[in-house]
Write a protein that holds these residues in place. Sequence first.
Motif, short mmCIF file in Angstrom:
data_model
loop_
_atom_site.label_atom_id
_atom_site.label_comp_id
_atom_site.label_asym_id
_atom_site.label_seq_id
_atom_site.Cartn_x
_atom_site.Cartn_y
_atom_site.Cartn_z
N UNK A 1 63.47 45.83 34.95
CA UNK A 1 62.63 45.30 33.85
C UNK A 1 62.00 44.04 34.12
N UNK A 2 61.10 44.10 33.74
CA UNK A 2 60.19 42.63 33.94
C UNK A 2 60.11 41.97 32.54
N UNK A 3 60.83 40.81 32.61
CA UNK A 3 61.04 40.01 31.20
C UNK A 3 60.04 38.79 31.46
N UNK A 4 58.98 38.70 30.43
CA UNK A 4 58.08 37.60 30.39
C UNK A 4 58.78 36.49 29.46
N UNK A 5 58.73 35.33 29.74
CA UNK A 5 59.34 34.12 28.83
C UNK A 5 58.78 32.87 29.29
N UNK A 6 59.10 31.88 28.27
CA UNK A 6 58.42 30.59 28.51
C UNK A 6 59.58 29.79 28.94
N UNK A 7 59.52 29.04 29.93
CA UNK A 7 60.82 28.09 30.19
C UNK A 7 60.17 26.77 29.64
N UNK B 1 69.54 44.80 27.41
CA UNK B 1 70.65 43.96 28.24
C UNK B 1 69.83 42.77 28.94
N UNK B 2 68.69 43.21 29.51
CA UNK B 2 68.02 42.43 30.24
C UNK B 2 67.44 41.02 29.36
N UNK B 3 66.89 41.35 28.26
CA UNK B 3 66.55 40.28 27.45
C UNK B 3 67.62 39.35 27.11
N UNK B 4 68.92 39.95 26.41
CA UNK B 4 69.93 39.18 26.25
C UNK B 4 70.42 38.38 27.26
N UNK B 5 70.43 38.88 28.51
CA UNK B 5 70.89 38.06 29.55
C UNK B 5 69.88 36.76 29.98
N UNK B 6 68.73 37.19 29.93
CA UNK B 6 67.63 35.98 30.01
C UNK B 6 67.85 34.84 29.15
N UNK B 7 68.29 35.30 27.81
CA UNK B 7 68.24 34.20 26.95
C UNK B 7 69.27 33.29 27.05
N UNK B 8 70.31 33.62 27.86
CA UNK B 8 71.23 32.67 28.25
C UNK B 8 71.02 31.81 29.52
N UNK B 9 69.92 32.14 30.26
CA UNK B 9 69.79 31.44 31.51
C UNK B 9 69.28 30.15 31.31
N UNK B 10 69.46 29.25 32.02
CA UNK B 10 69.10 27.73 32.12
C UNK B 10 68.48 27.49 33.26
N UNK B 11 67.46 26.76 33.29
CA UNK B 11 66.44 26.16 34.15
C UNK B 11 66.35 24.78 34.54
#
Length: 111
Positions: free
Chosen positions: A49-55, A77-87
Amino acid sequence: MKYAVVVLSLLVLVPLPSLRADFEAPVPVRMVAPDFPSEMRRQGISGIVMVNCQIDSEGHVQDPKVVKASNEAFSDPAVKAVKQWKFKPAHRDGEAVAVRVTIPMKFSLDD
C-alpha cells in the motif's frame, strides 16, 4: 504462520529547489505496524500500500490517503497505522517545514 509488515522507505515529495543541501527530509521516530487483515493472512495473500500524507512542521501526520494498493483489504489498516506515526519534521534553512511524503507499506507472510 508469522507475518511481517515492512516499511520500504519514505518518498519525500518536495519541489526541486528544496533538494538543496539545506533541506533535511522528515525522519520517523515512532512507527506503528498495521494490523495484517486476518482473511488475507488466512488466504496467504501479501500486498503493498502506498500512503500519501503531509508531515506538518511538528512531525504529525496529516491527511493520509491511499494512492495505490495491491489489494483494497490492506488500505484501511495501513492508513490507521500511519495516523499513529510521529516524525522529526523536515527542515529547510534550519526551520521546521511541512512536506508531503508517500510511505510504501509491504504486507508479507513469513514462513
